[in-house]
Design a protein around this motif. Structure first.
Motif, short mmCIF file in Angstrom:
data_model
loop_
_atom_site.label_atom_id
_atom_site.label_comp_id
_atom_site.label_asym_id
_atom_site.label_seq_id
_atom_site.Cartn_x
_atom_site.Cartn_y
_atom_site.Cartn_z
N GLY A 20 0.79 -1.22 0.00
CA GLY A 20 0.00 0.00 0.00
C GLY A 20 0.82 1.26 0.00
O GLY A 20 2.04 1.26 -0.13
N GLY A 21 0.11 2.37 0.14
CA GLY A 21 0.73 3.67 0.15
C GLY A 21 -0.12 4.64 0.93
O GLY A 21 -0.97 4.25 1.73
N LYS A 22 0.09 5.91 0.68
CA LYS A 22 -0.60 6.99 1.38
C LYS A 22 -2.11 6.73 1.41
O LYS A 22 -2.69 6.30 0.43
CB LYS A 22 -0.29 8.30 0.68
CG LYS A 22 -0.71 9.54 1.42
CD LYS A 22 -0.18 10.76 0.67
CE LYS A 22 -0.62 12.06 1.33
NZ LYS A 22 0.00 12.23 2.64
N ALA A 23 -2.72 6.98 2.56
CA ALA A 23 -4.17 6.86 2.77
C ALA A 23 -4.65 5.42 2.85
O ALA A 23 -5.82 5.15 2.59
CB ALA A 23 -4.94 7.63 1.71
N THR A 24 -3.78 4.49 3.22
CA THR A 24 -4.23 3.12 3.46
C THR A 24 -3.87 2.72 4.89
O THR A 24 -3.04 3.37 5.54
CB THR A 24 -3.57 2.11 2.49
OG1 THR A 24 -2.20 1.89 2.87
CG2 THR A 24 -3.64 2.57 1.05
#
Length: 197
Positions: A20-24
């Motif tokens: 994942g990445g940002k906002a997860t």
């Protein structure tokens, strides 16, 4: 890091090997390096693997500057300066709460995470599961990319971490998601949750 915006074939960053990445709720979205330059407190070219959270900045700055707060004022964080000198911080749950839905590929509906030591529990609220919630449990010591969900094989660990999470959300007065009265069974493919679009 933001790994979702693409310029042609170029991604701005990679969070490999994290998922994942940002906002997860996955580690690629909430495991972030922190740099501290503090004369008298830090030494150049040193590294600590201690886990801190944003809520720790407030008590750290106040205590190190000689300020205090009223005893009735609840502070979630701790003073992390011992980590700057190479010491371990006390073990404690780290809570992440996303009561909204973000538009990124590894999205999760309203959910909360508790990280304690090497264990991470993600609780997704009221999303069509028979017991009302969906759980993902990961042992980050052996599964840094969060690929093997141990929730079914480790129910005692799920229960232990859920108590910590629920107690925190209750004590903090967090607004919690409610069940969707208009939910239609079978209308959504839950096997896609947390998977790239």
């Amino acid at each position: 890091g933001n790994m979702y915006d693409v310029l042609g074939q170029i991604h701005p960053t990679s969070n490999f090997p994290l998922k994942g990445g940002k906002a997860t709720q996955y580690s690629g979205g909430n495991k972030v390096p922190t740099f501290v330059i503090w004369p008298g407190k830090t030494q150049p070219h040193t590294l600590s693997n201690e886990v801190i959270q944003t809520a720790d900045i407030y008590p750290t700055l106040l205590e190190e500057l000689g300020y205090s707060w009223p005893a009735s004022h609840i502070v979630d964080g701790i003073n992390f300066t011992p980590a700057l000198s190479g010491f371990e911080l006390p073990s404690r749950p780290i809570i992440t709460y996303y009561p909204t839905q973000s538009a990124v590929p590894e999205w999760l509906p309203p959910s909360a995470t508790v990280l304690l030591g090497n264990w991470k529990l993600i609780k997704t609220f009221f999303y069509g599961q028979p017991d009302g919630h969906m759980y993902q449990l990961y042992n980050l010591d052996v599964d840094i990319n969060e690929s093997v969900n141990l929730a079914e094989s480790e129910p005692a660990k799920v229960a232990e971490l859920e108590i910590l999470l629920d107690d925190y959300l209750t004590e903090s007065g967090a607004a919690l998601p409610l069940p969707n009265a208009n939910y239609i069974e079978g209308r959504f493919n839950y096997s896609r949750l947390g998977q790239p679009a």
